[in-house]
Motif scaffolding. Structure first.
Motif, mmCIF file in Angstrom:
data_model
loop_
_atom_site.group_PDB
_atom_site.id
_atom_site.type_symbol
_atom_site.label_atom_id
_atom_site.label_comp_id
_atom_site.label_asym_id
_atom_site.label_seq_id
_atom_site.Cartn_x
_atom_site.Cartn_y
_atom_site.Cartn_z
ATOM 1 N N PHE A 96 0.856 -1.197 0.000
ATOM 2 C CA PHE A 96 0.000 0.000 0.000
ATOM 3 C C PHE A 96 0.889 1.243 0.000
ATOM 4 O O PHE A 96 1.520 1.566 1.004
ATOM 5 N N VAL A 97 0.935 1.896 -1.159
ATOM 6 C CA VAL A 97 1.835 3.048 -1.330
ATOM 7 C C VAL A 97 1.008 4.263 -1.741
ATOM 8 O O VAL A 97 0.341 4.232 -2.780
ATOM 9 N N ALA A 98 1.059 5.299 -0.936
ATOM 10 C CA ALA A 98 0.411 6.574 -1.297
ATOM 11 C C ALA A 98 -1.056 6.380 -1.681
ATOM 12 O O ALA A 98 -1.528 6.952 -2.667
ATOM 13 N N GLY A 99 -1.755 5.547 -0.946
ATOM 14 C CA GLY A 99 -3.188 5.362 -1.200
ATOM 15 C C GLY A 99 -3.513 4.414 -2.329
ATOM 16 O O GLY A 99 -4.658 4.312 -2.757
ATOM 17 N N GLU A 100 -2.484 3.677 -2.817
ATOM 18 C CA GLU A 100 -2.714 2.788 -3.964
ATOM 19 C C GLU A 100 -2.164 1.397 -3.639
ATOM 20 O O GLU A 100 -1.064 1.279 -3.091
ATOM 21 N N TRP A 101 -2.947 0.368 -3.977
ATOM 22 C CA TRP A 101 -2.454 -1.012 -3.812
ATOM 23 C C TRP A 101 -1.684 -1.383 -5.070
ATOM 24 O O TRP A 101 -2.218 -1.285 -6.171
ATOM 25 N N ARG A 102 -0.440 -1.772 -4.920
ATOM 26 C CA ARG A 102 0.371 -2.072 -6.106
ATOM 27 C C ARG A 102 1.433 -3.138 -5.797
ATOM 28 O O ARG A 102 1.747 -3.397 -4.627
ATOM 29 N N VAL A 103 1.973 -3.710 -6.874
ATOM 30 C CA VAL A 103 3.089 -4.638 -6.707
ATOM 31 C C VAL A 103 4.304 -3.803 -6.320
ATOM 32 O O VAL A 103 4.623 -2.827 -7.002
ATOM 33 N N GLY A 104 4.948 -4.153 -5.210
ATOM 34 C CA GLY A 104 6.124 -3.390 -4.793
ATOM 35 C C GLY A 104 7.212 -3.461 -5.855
ATOM 36 O O GLY A 104 7.346 -4.466 -6.548
ATOM 37 N N GLY A 105 7.997 -2.403 -5.950
ATOM 38 C CA GLY A 105 9.052 -2.384 -6.964
ATOM 39 C C GLY A 105 10.317 -3.113 -6.516
ATOM 40 O O GLY A 105 11.282 -3.197 -7.269
ATOM 41 N N LEU A 126 -3.984 -3.768 8.261
ATOM 42 C CA LEU A 126 -4.346 -2.509 8.933
ATOM 43 C C LEU A 126 -4.546 -1.389 7.912
ATOM 44 O O LEU A 126 -5.435 -0.548 8.064
ATOM 45 N N ALA A 127 -3.729 -1.406 6.858
ATOM 46 C CA ALA A 127 -3.903 -0.380 5.813
ATOM 47 C C ALA A 127 -5.288 -0.514 5.178
ATOM 48 O O ALA A 127 -5.990 0.486 4.959
ATOM 49 N N GLN A 128 -5.706 -1.768 4.898
ATOM 50 C CA GLN A 128 -7.057 -1.994 4.336
ATOM 51 C C GLN A 128 -8.128 -1.480 5.279
ATOM 52 O O GLN A 128 -9.098 -0.840 4.874
ATOM 53 N N ILE A 129 -7.928 -1.778 6.554
ATOM 54 C CA ILE A 129 -8.924 -1.393 7.561
ATOM 55 C C ILE A 129 -9.051 0.127 7.643
ATOM 56 O O ILE A 129 -10.148 0.682 7.667
ATOM 57 N N PHE A 130 -7.921 0.828 7.649
ATOM 58 C CA PHE A 130 -7.990 2.294 7.714
ATOM 59 C C PHE A 130 -8.585 2.879 6.427
ATOM 60 O O PHE A 130 -9.270 3.904 6.464
ATOM 61 N N GLU A 131 -8.324 2.215 5.304
ATOM 62 C CA GLU A 131 -8.931 2.670 4.052
ATOM 63 C C GLU A 131 -10.456 2.563 4.167
ATOM 64 O O GLU A 131 -11.186 3.506 3.856
ATOM 65 N N GLN A 132 -10.927 1.407 4.663
ATOM 66 C CA GLN A 132 -12.387 1.222 4.830
ATOM 67 C C GLN A 132 -12.957 2.192 5.864
ATOM 68 O O GLN A 132 -14.115 2.578 5.789
#
Ligand code: NAD
Length: 489
Positions: free
Chosen positions: A7-16, A186-192
């Protein structure tokens, strides 16, 4: 096994970054595969966090509006309690009975700091001049780095995220290499829960690369760290160079003390729990046991009996007291300390090796271990083992006891077992440690500050005022009878 995004800057993505695995310590099976954050991900997360905490949509929220987001996160955690506990058990191997407690603690922490945020007040210092009003308010610091260890992920992460957000900051979480799953949940939970974008990023990755890049980033204005003393010291150097505050929750070598008037059964049970729960992988594990010589033999016998009754095994099964250690490398380290103790002249009373049961052969299990015949100067009494290894040391008088208990680089916690509360309180006063339990051990309250003396840490977590560790004071002078300056008089 699942593939996870970060979870980077509000976006779910494959880490680099490089590939990372979360494995189940009980059998080595893979829970999840993910890619760590890259240095680019770090940069994007931190610059988004810096914009997000300054944005009117966050900065302009009134305390009760910020509190509502934390309260919603707490409710979501409570609703998913069982699933989160199971996930944490998969990620770090702690028995379900313990991970349920950690999940409950995370929800309670979010609720507590929601309340602390609502009742936080600025100050109105007394007037020194009649026509001048001064006010002092608390403001956020900006972007906070939360760097956490593997032993109690959801609880230690929430202990940083909740006060930091409640105070109006943005948070970058760097979970331990071995345990990324709960921080991502936790990131998902705070997003929700409605947390605005960019205020929370979760960047799994190696401490020496990703953790260090986060800590050194010029926009990061506070380091909130839980982990080993060596890493804490390194981060303190970085913070000193940047002139930013840190809070450091570090290692320990805590003492359990059994005075001559102790209730032997109570003490034996508390001591066994204090060292062998979490398979000893607790900063506050009571790993040195100082016993008045008059109780030494009967206590040794009772600890041995109780320890034989402990059930080692699959941490997902009911009735299991001790799960595996985090991984095989850590088990080897723990075992090497037992060998060192024997080389230093210690005697092994039980344990000292992995269990023989074939059903446990794939996991990094280690038996509860009791050693004696060593002095407090032995390396196993001075260095943190972070495993289920207890050393018993007899004492005759309290002056000698105090010298030995305080003869440690660490100063995290201690337990005193005595039926004379007044006397135990006097003794507690003289111990160089941040927490003392009397006739109990390893119990916590979110309302009570926690932290270490000496090399066990700097600063305090928990407690109402700990929200202020994520804030800075700004003072305002208001002229009630405006005039330009003294020269104009
Ligand atoms: P650790 O210090 O190796 O790692 C902790 C975190 O720091 C991890 O996320 C790691 O990736 C990161 N890290 C490592 N090197 C770094 C660097 N150079 N820059 C930035 N980040 C870096 O600790 P660990 O082995 O994960 O955890 C066990 C330790 O944590 C024990 O010493 C234990 O006592 C301590 N601990 C203390 C408390 C407390 O409240 N006092 C609580 C739990 C654990």
């Amino acid at each position: 096994m699942s593939e996870l995004n970060i979870f980077v800057a509000g976006e779910w993505r494959v880490g680099g970054g490089e590939e990372m695995l979360s494995t189940f310590p009980a059998d080595g099976s893979i829970n999840a595969r993910l890619h760590a954050a890259s240095l680019d991900d770090v940069e994007q997360a931190i610059s988004a966090a810096d914009q997000a905490w300054r944005a009117a949509s966050w900065r302009g929220l009134l305390p009760h509006q910020r509190a509502l987001i934390l309260a919603r996160a707490a409710d979501l955690i409570s609703q998913q309690q069982e699933e989160l506990a199971q996930l944490q058990t998969q990620d770090n191997g702690k028995p379900l009975a313990e991970t349920r407690g950690l999940v409950a603690s995370a929800a309670a922490t979010a609720r507590y700091f929601a309340a602390a945020c609502e009742v936080l007040e600025g100050e109105w210092p007394s007037n020194r001049q009649p026509a001048l009003l001064t006010l002092s308010q608390y403001q956020p610091l900006g972007v906070v780095a939360a760097i956490t260890p593997w032993n109690s992920p959801i609880a230690s992460e929430m202990q940083k995220i909740a006060p930091a957000l409640a105070a109006g900051n943005a948070v970058i979480v760097k979970p331990a290499e071995a345990t990324p799953l709960l921080a991502l949940r936790l990131a998902q939970i705070f997003e929700q829960a409605g947390l605005p974008r960019g205020l929370l990023s979760v960047l799994p990755g190696r401490g020496s690369v990703i953790g260090e890049a986060i800590a050194r980033h010029p926009l990061v204005r506070k380091l909130s760290f839980t982990g080993s003393t060596n890493t804490g010291r390194r981060l303190a150097h970085i913070a000193a160079d940047k002139l930013i505050p840190t809070s450091l929750e570090l290692g320990g070598k805590s003492a359990s003390i059994v005075l001559a008037d102790a209730d032997l059964e109570l003490a034996a049970r508390g001591i066994v729990y204090g060292i062998f729960s979490s398979a000893g992988q607790a900063c506050i594990a009571g790993s040195r046991l100082f016993v008045h010589r008059s109780l030494y033999q009967p206590l040794r016998q009772r600890i041995s009996e109780l320890s034989r009754q402990l059930r080692l095994g699959d941490p997902r099964q009911p009735g299991i007291h001790i799960g595996p250690l985090i991984n095989h490398a850590h088990r080897e380290r723990v075992q090497s300390y037992v060998q060192l103790a024997l080389a230093e002249g210690g005697h092994l009373l039980f344990g000292g090796e992995p269990p023989a049961a074939p059903a446990l052969s794939q996991g990094s299990y280690f038996q509860p271990t009791l050693l004696e015949g060593l002095s407090n100067q032995a390396r196993v009494c001075q260095e943190e083992i972070f495993g289920p290894v207890l050393v018993m040391l007899p004492f005759d008088d309290e002056a000698e006891l105090l010298t030995q208990v305080n003869d440690s680089l660490y100063g995290l916690a201690a337990g005193i077992w005595s039926q004379n509360l007044g006397h135990a309180m006097q003794l507690a006063e003289q111990l160089d440690v941040g927490t003392v339990w009397i006739n109990t051990y390893k119990v916590f309250s979110i309302a009570t500050p926690f932290g270490g003396f000496k090399q066990s840490g700097l600063g305090r977590e928990k407690g109402r005022d700990s929200i202020k560790a994520y804030m800075q004071q700004k003072s305002l002078y208001l002229a009630l009878n405006p005039h330009p300056n003294l020269w104009s008089d």
